[in-house]
Design an enzyme around this catalytic site. Structure first.
Site: not given
Length: 254
Positions: A139, A152
């Site tokens: 990501s 995250y």
């Protein structure tokens, strides 16, 4: 028995019960691949398996015993030449000061340890094939930190670092290692889990954004990367919608 490089292509896709994983499994079968679709939820995998060329495998990628069972099944079915690690996710938007250790542990286990266990299990098969590929979906959160994303950010940064080390280590074995780093992707399940089912907050993430990426968009990029001739390696592919010029700059229109 492991396939020769001249036979039809075979891949294993994790996180295949929904979102980008499911879209990738569909996309590759359209190109004539045989796909082992791996996920924890049997009922969703059965729906996916209605498409010809998809073989469902129920497996939690963070469970070593289940990963070993999946490896045995794949080997019995002729093996793979490509491993695509999509399984992962975000949980919560708490600040670090309010961070929940259990959320961080889940994100690390799913994004990092799951990728580690699948990769470690299947690397001998990919090496033996002679032209193996590992593609990890990370990501842009691995590159740029943001408020409420600490857990995250940390998990995806760990997966990103793992991928870079793997590329260095496996080049001598002719294993290609690709990293795809999506930005803003509109997948309902990912957003709902991260925001703990808060539908209004989930909708606000994409409000006013013209054409955020879809799971199919990312699957198209993944398919392109693994369909290229094996000697061509897309080391890192950052993919964002045009409306997201950078992690901190998103164009929203009324």
């Amino acid at each position: 028995m492991i396939q020769s490089p001249h036979e039809s292509r075979s891949a294993l896709v994790t996180g295949a019960s929904s979102g980008i994983g499911a879209a990738t499994a569909h996309r590759l079968t359209t190109d004539g691949w045989r796909v082992f679709a791996v996920a924890r939820r049997a009922e969703k995998l059965e729906l996916l398996a209605e498409q010809e060329g998809i073989i469902p495998l129920v497996c939690d990628v963070a469970d070593a015993e289940q990963v070993d069972q999946a490896l045995h099944r794949v080997a019995e079915e002729g093996g793979i030449d490509t491993l695509i690690n999509v399984a992962g996710g975000a949980l919560g938007v708490d600040s670090i000061a309010e961070g929940r250790v259990e959320d961080w542990e889940w994100m690390y286990r799913t994004n990092v340890l799951g990728t580690l266990q699948m990769t470690r299990a299947f690397l001998p098969m990919l090496r033996e094939h002679g032209e193996g590929t590992v593609l990890n979906l990370t990501s842009t959160a691995a590159q740029v930190a943001y408020e409420g994303g600490g857990g995250y950010n940390a998990a995806k940064s760990g997966q990103h670092a793992l991928t870079g080390a793997l590329r260095l280590e496996e080049a001598e074995h002719n294993v290609r290692v690709v990293e795809v780093l999506p930005g803003m992707v509109h997948t309902e399940e990912f957003t709902a889990k991260r925001l703990r089912g808060d539908a209004a907050a989930a909708e606000a993430v994409y409000r006013g954004v013209e054409k955020p990426l879809t799971a199919d968009d990312v699957a198209e990029v993944i398919a392109h990367a693994v369909n290229l001739p094996h000697h061509v390696n897309l080391d890192q592919v950052v993919v964002r919608p045009v409306a997201q010029a950078a992690q901190h700059k998103v164009i929203r229109r009324d």
